[in-house]
Design a protein around this motif. Structure first.
Motif, short mmCIF file in Angstrom:
data_model
loop_
_atom_site.label_atom_id
_atom_site.label_comp_id
_atom_site.label_asym_id
_atom_site.label_seq_id
_atom_site.Cartn_x
_atom_site.Cartn_y
_atom_site.Cartn_z
N UNK A 187 0.62 72.38 -0.89
CA UNK A 187 0.50 71.06 -0.11
C UNK A 187 -0.49 71.26 1.07
N UNK A 188 -0.86 72.46 1.43
CA UNK A 188 -2.20 72.49 2.36
C UNK A 188 -3.50 71.78 1.78
N UNK A 189 -3.59 72.16 0.68
CA UNK A 189 -4.85 71.64 0.05
C UNK A 189 -4.79 70.25 -0.31
N UNK A 190 -3.42 69.68 -0.74
CA UNK A 190 -3.21 68.27 -0.95
C UNK A 190 -3.49 67.58 0.59
N UNK A 191 -2.92 68.04 1.59
CA UNK A 191 -3.12 67.24 2.87
C UNK A 191 -4.56 67.38 3.62
N UNK A 192 -5.09 68.51 3.35
CA UNK A 192 -6.35 68.69 3.44
C UNK A 192 -7.29 67.81 2.94
N UNK A 193 -7.23 67.41 1.52
CA UNK A 193 -7.84 66.64 0.78
C UNK A 193 -7.82 65.25 1.20
N UNK A 194 -6.40 64.78 1.57
CA UNK A 194 -5.91 63.48 2.09
C UNK A 194 -6.70 63.16 3.26
N UNK A 195 -6.93 64.46 4.36
CA UNK A 195 -7.49 64.15 5.67
C UNK A 195 -9.00 63.91 5.40
N UNK A 196 -9.70 64.78 4.47
CA UNK A 196 -10.90 64.48 3.99
C UNK A 196 -11.24 63.32 3.77
N UNK A 197 -10.29 62.65 2.78
CA UNK A 197 -10.71 61.35 2.43
C UNK A 197 -10.54 60.36 3.18
N UNK A 198 -9.50 60.47 4.36
CA UNK A 198 -9.28 59.44 5.18
C UNK A 198 -10.45 59.54 6.34
N UNK A 199 -10.51 60.60 6.66
CA UNK A 199 -11.50 60.72 7.99
C UNK A 199 -13.12 60.81 7.76
N UNK A 200 -13.44 61.44 6.41
CA UNK A 200 -14.81 61.52 6.03
C UNK A 200 -15.45 60.51 4.99
N UNK A 201 -14.48 60.31 3.84
CA UNK A 201 -15.06 59.65 2.73
C UNK A 201 -14.93 57.95 3.29
N UNK B 58 -7.03 54.88 -3.30
CA UNK B 58 -7.60 55.58 -4.20
C UNK B 58 -8.32 56.71 -3.86
N UNK B 59 -9.18 56.28 -2.68
CA UNK B 59 -10.13 57.20 -2.07
C UNK B 59 -9.54 58.35 -1.51
N UNK B 60 -8.41 58.08 -0.88
CA UNK B 60 -7.56 59.11 -0.04
C UNK B 60 -6.63 60.17 -0.81
N UNK B 61 -6.00 59.37 -1.94
CA UNK B 61 -5.12 60.27 -2.84
C UNK B 61 -5.97 61.07 -3.91
N UNK B 62 -7.11 60.50 -4.34
CA UNK B 62 -7.95 61.20 -5.19
C UNK B 62 -8.54 62.54 -4.64
N UNK B 63 -8.75 62.31 -3.24
CA UNK B 63 -9.30 63.38 -2.85
C UNK B 63 -8.37 64.70 -2.36
N UNK B 64 -7.12 63.96 -2.27
CA UNK B 64 -5.79 65.05 -2.33
C UNK B 64 -5.79 65.84 -3.42
#
Length: 273
Positions: free
Chosen positions: A136-150, A182-188
């Motif tokens: 979960x940690x890495x999934x949520x980290x990816x979601x945060x990266x997708x939303x706030x960066x990508x 797509x961007x957010x969940x893909x990063x997750x």
């Protein structure tokens, strides 16, 4: 040696006497229980609907979105239109469902892992709760990266890209929502790379040496990927590429942990530990 080594006592396995159909039945109930977490997340999202739509889903369309200021992006407002009759309806419920998936992901991961766990190495297996936190940690980290960066970089790039001044960029709400999701969940899912690296290494299918061999290729791939996702300026590309490179480097380190755990398990199994 003339004496046979003592036989290890196998731990109790609740799935030992289960038939194939019994396994399918358990998987079905695990999935249902996992989806119940998504349902709870959707109910929570329903009461936060206005905030999620105005501030979260549509937030990046506004030039005063706080992330643009933090990243130093010269942003413009995006014009969003609904060109289909049920466009806003589907976008509203789609937002609630995506939020429910993110909120309910810990329970879903827990149920999936609880089904898979009995098949793992019983000499040294992860606890379900700890394993769920890891995933979960890495999934949520990816979601945060997708939303706030990508998302901020990608939105501003596509909104300001024009092949002719005669063409005005007006985006459909459904296309906008689909791209954002797509961007957010893909990063997750991309950020599950360290998780996959650990398990493949623990099963003997991957080694840190293999990852190190292709580290240069991975770095080049990260920069190529960032070049496609960001405006054509070095700062934006580096801001996207560096986290991806660090993620790959973290996977190498975690792979080493998986290999060491596998070696200890083998030594213990053969009586050398």
């Amino acid at each position: 040696m003339t004496e046979d080594p003592p036989k290890a006592t196998s731990p109790k396995d609740r799935t030992a006497n289960m038939s194939f159909l019994d396994h399918l039945e358990e998987l079905r109930w695990r999935i249902i229980k996992g989806l119940s977490g998504v349902g709870i997340g959707i109910i929570i999202a329903f009461f936060l609907g206005d905030f999620l739509v105005d501030e979260v889903m549509l937030g990046p369309t506004q030039s005063d979105f706080f992330v643009y200021k933090l990243l130093g992006i010269e942003a413009i407002d995006l014009t969003i239109q609904s060109r289909k009759l049920p466009g806003q309806f589907f976008t509203y419920w789609g937002t609630l469902i995506v939020f429910g998936i993110i909120v309910g992901s810990p329970l879903f991961f827990y149920q999936v892992w609880s089904f898979v766990e009995p098949a793992m190495d019983r000499a040294e297996k992860w606890k379900s709760v700890g394993h769920t936190i890891f995933i979960t940690f890495f999934f949520l980290l990816g979601v945060a990266f997708g939303y706030f960066i990508l998302v901020p970089f990608a939105l501003q790039f596509f909104s300001q890209f024009q092949i002719s001044d005669a063409i005005h960029n007006d985006f459909d709400i459904n296309e906008y929502f689909s791209s954002l999701t797509m961007w957010v969940l893909s990063c997750g899912f991309i950020f599950q790379l360290p998780v996959i690296s650990y398990f493949l290494s623990k099963f003997g299918l991957l080694t840190p040496e293999f990852l190190k061999t292709y580290r240069r290729h991975a770095i080049i791939t990260c920069f190529i990927l960032s070049a496609f996702l960001t405006p054509p300026d070095p700062v934006s590309q580096v801001l996207i590429a560096i986290p991806l490179i660090l993620l790959f480097q973290l996977s190498i380190w975690i792979s080493g942990i998986g290999v060491r755990k596998r070696n200890k398990s083998l030594e213990k199994a053969f009586g050398n530990g």
